[in-house]
Design a protein around this motif. Structure first.
Motif, PDB file in Angstrom:
ATOM      1  N   ALA A 179     -10.690 -19.932 -93.385  1.00 58.34           N
ATOM      2  CA  ALA A 179     -11.097 -21.529 -93.242  1.00 58.34           C
ATOM      3  C   ALA A 179     -10.229 -22.043 -91.874  1.00 58.34           C
ATOM      4  O   ALA A 179      -9.343 -21.644 -91.521  1.00 58.34           O
ATOM      5  N   VAL A 180     -11.304 -22.671 -91.301  1.00 56.53           N
ATOM      6  CA  VAL A 180     -10.859 -23.212 -89.974  1.00 56.53           C
ATOM      7  C   VAL A 180     -10.778 -24.864 -90.094  1.00 56.53           C
ATOM      8  O   VAL A 180     -11.684 -25.477 -90.507  1.00 56.53           O
ATOM      9  N   GLN A 181      -9.635 -25.188 -89.756  1.00 58.12           N
ATOM     10  CA  GLN A 181      -9.465 -26.835 -89.933  1.00 58.12           C
ATOM     11  C   GLN A 181     -10.197 -27.588 -88.775  1.00 58.12           C
ATOM     12  O   GLN A 181      -9.760 -27.087 -87.555  1.00 58.12           O
ATOM     13  N   ILE A 182     -10.815 -28.271 -88.996  1.00 57.87           N
ATOM     14  CA  ILE A 182     -11.590 -29.058 -87.999  1.00 57.87           C
ATOM     15  C   ILE A 182     -11.154 -30.487 -87.705  1.00 57.87           C
ATOM     16  O   ILE A 182     -11.606 -31.078 -86.751  1.00 57.87           O
ATOM     17  N   MET A 183     -10.566 -31.093 -88.692  1.00 58.82           N
ATOM     18  CA  MET A 183      -9.972 -32.255 -88.609  1.00 58.82           C
ATOM     19  C   MET A 183      -8.837 -32.706 -89.613  1.00 58.82           C
ATOM     20  O   MET A 183      -8.904 -32.442 -90.710  1.00 58.82           O
ATOM     21  N   PRO A 184      -7.639 -32.438 -88.919  1.00 58.52           N
ATOM     22  CA  PRO A 184      -6.507 -32.949 -89.874  1.00 58.52           C
ATOM     23  C   PRO A 184      -6.434 -34.246 -90.196  1.00 58.52           C
ATOM     24  O   PRO A 184      -6.954 -35.151 -89.505  1.00 58.52           O
ATOM     25  N   TYR A 242      -0.040 -44.517 -99.189  1.00 58.61           N
ATOM     26  CA  TYR A 242       0.288 -44.953 -97.980  1.00 58.61           C
ATOM     27  C   TYR A 242       1.206 -45.934 -97.660  1.00 58.61           C
ATOM     28  O   TYR A 242       2.175 -45.879 -96.959  1.00 58.61           O
ATOM     29  N   LEU A 243       1.307 -46.818 -98.618  1.00 59.46           N
ATOM     30  CA  LEU A 243       2.367 -48.107 -98.622  1.00 59.46           C
ATOM     31  C   LEU A 243       3.480 -47.494 -99.089  1.00 59.46           C
ATOM     32  O   LEU A 243       4.729 -47.787 -98.328  1.00 59.46           O
ATOM     33  N   ARG A 244       3.815 -46.354 -99.835  1.00 61.30           N
ATOM     34  CA  ARG A 244       5.062 -45.840-100.090  1.00 61.30           C
ATOM     35  C   ARG A 244       5.664 -44.884 -99.044  1.00 61.30           C
ATOM     36  O   ARG A 244       6.785 -45.071 -98.579  1.00 61.30           O
ATOM     37  N   ALA A 245       4.829 -44.174 -98.272  1.00 69.38           N
ATOM     38  CA  ALA A 245       5.314 -43.285 -97.180  1.00 69.38           C
ATOM     39  C   ALA A 245       5.968 -44.260 -96.002  1.00 69.38           C
ATOM     40  O   ALA A 245       7.011 -43.749 -95.443  1.00 69.38           O
ATOM     41  N   LEU A 246       5.285 -45.223 -95.696  1.00 65.26           N
ATOM     42  CA  LEU A 246       5.807 -46.426 -94.640  1.00 65.26           C
ATOM     43  C   LEU A 246       6.721 -47.324 -95.345  1.00 65.26           C
ATOM     44  O   LEU A 246       6.832 -48.239 -94.194  1.00 65.26           O
ATOM     45  N   GLU A 275      -0.347 -45.625 -88.074  1.00 59.30           N
ATOM     46  CA  GLU A 275      -1.134 -44.503 -88.465  1.00 59.30           C
ATOM     47  C   GLU A 275       0.021 -43.684 -89.266  1.00 59.30           C
ATOM     48  O   GLU A 275       1.254 -43.654 -89.246  1.00 59.30           O
ATOM     49  N   LEU A 276      -0.577 -42.763 -90.415  1.00 57.51           N
ATOM     50  CA  LEU A 276       0.087 -41.868 -91.129  1.00 57.51           C
ATOM     51  C   LEU A 276      -0.781 -40.498 -91.252  1.00 57.51           C
ATOM     52  O   LEU A 276      -1.815 -40.368 -91.339  1.00 57.51           O
ATOM     53  N   SER A 277      -0.142 -39.503 -90.865  1.00 52.17           N
ATOM     54  CA  SER A 277      -0.726 -38.037 -90.995  1.00 52.17           C
ATOM     55  C   SER A 277      -0.178 -36.939 -91.764  1.00 52.17           C
ATOM     56  O   SER A 277       0.944 -37.225 -92.253  1.00 52.17           O
ATOM     57  N   SER A 278      -1.162 -35.969 -92.264  1.00 54.73           N
ATOM     58  CA  SER A 278      -0.373 -34.942 -92.905  1.00 54.73           C
ATOM     59  C   SER A 278      -1.255 -33.710 -92.415  1.00 54.73           C
ATOM     60  O   SER A 278      -2.188 -33.474 -92.975  1.00 54.73           O
ATOM     61  N   PRO A 279      -0.702 -32.942 -91.532  1.00 61.25           N
ATOM     62  CA  PRO A 279      -1.452 -32.189 -90.726  1.00 61.25           C
ATOM     63  C   PRO A 279      -1.835 -30.840 -91.606  1.00 61.25           C
ATOM     64  O   PRO A 279      -2.735 -30.110 -91.078  1.00 61.25           O
TER      65      PRO A 279
END
Length: 294
Positions: A153-158, A200-204, A258-262
């Protein structure tokens, strides 16, 4: 009344078009003597000269011009009809499975580029709520955790999300401040692998008035979530890669941090070996995602 033998008709029309026996022979892939023979047959049928031989090439006589005007239309019409009636070879068909969000927001604005690069291929996009490959040799773009997928599998969009809304809702607010507006939710099954508003609200550690939720909106497809945000109905979570085009055009604006999960995001997956057609689509998707070929 003696009927005219029309076996020479195409040769005569080609000579009239080319203005040359040798050029007509080349176009028809026959010899020049064969062309001359067919012209003599035509002139014998009508009993008049149809061509004027010159040092270089030929001209039609008045009688030849009258005949040419009739036959050229007929030959063209017959060729067009034959092209229409003959079975056309089927182009190689490819199927790409993906979800509604990726197909509508990422793929559709780019699809003309693939068609221009590979006009010989027929591409079928199969959009599903939960995409995945269905048969050997097929391909999909899926949203998943990296650990759920195989090594190929190739990640094309984290995964990276940012709140987005119509510019009017964001006007006058400091950067990074979430507007006091309804939140637009994407309904998902329990255990969904992507960010939603609660996570999202919990993470930030962003607090929100519990009573504000009474005005929130919920949709079961992401395309409708974005349509509602564009219409100024509230604030939606925008996935980088999916909403970039709308942000660049100022149709939507960023409305929070912004919030990310690579380790999560969109991955390109396939089953079994890829033929030349599938390899073309695989490479194109990688290139459009900004990845090197491979």
């Amino acid at each position: 009344m003696r009927r005219v033998d029309l076996g020479w008709m195409r040769v005569f029309v080609e000579v009239g078009r080319a203005g040359s026996l040798s050029e007509a022979a080349a176009r028809l892939n026959i010899t020049q003597p064969a062309v001359s023979y067919q012209i003599r047959r035509a002139e014998g049928e009508f009993g008049v000269a149809l061509l004027l031989r010159k040092a270089r090439g030929v001209d039609l006589t008045a009688e030849g011009r009258a005949l040419y005007d009739i036959l050229a239309r007929a030959v063209t019409q017959v060729d067009a009809l034959a092209e229409e009636l003959r079975p056309q070879p089927r182009r190689k068909a490819l199927r790409l499975f993906t979800d509604y969000a990726f197909s509508s927001l990422w793929l559709m604005p780019r699809l003309h580029l693939f068609r221009a690069a590979h006009p010989e291929l027929e591409l079928q996009i199969v959009a599903l709520q939960h995409a995945g490959v269905r048969a050997e040799g097929e391909m999909a773009v899926v949203f998943a955790n990296r650990a759920e997928l195989g090594a190929e599998a190739v990640q094309i969009m984290p995964e990276a999300v940012v709140p987005v809304c119509a510019p009017a809702l964001r006007a006058g607010l400091p950067a990074g401040v979430l507007p006091d507006a309804p939140l637009i939710h994407l309904d998902a099954e329990p255990g969904a692998v992507w960010f939603d508003w609660p996570s999202y609200l919990r993470a930030l550690t962003l607090a929100r008035d519990p009573h504000a939720e009474r005005g929130d909106l919920r949709f079961n497809t992401y395309a409708l979530v974005i349509e509602a945000a564009l219409a100024g109905q509230g604030v939606a979570l925008g996935w980088r890669g999916l909403v970039d085009r709308l942000l660049a055009r100022d149709q939507l604006v960023e409305a929070g941090p912004e919030l990310s999960s690579p380790e999560r995001g969109y991955f390109l997956v396939a089953t079994g070996p890829r033929d030349a057609a599938a390899e073309a689509l695989w490479s194109w998707l990688r290139a459009e995602a900004g990845l090197s070929s491979g």
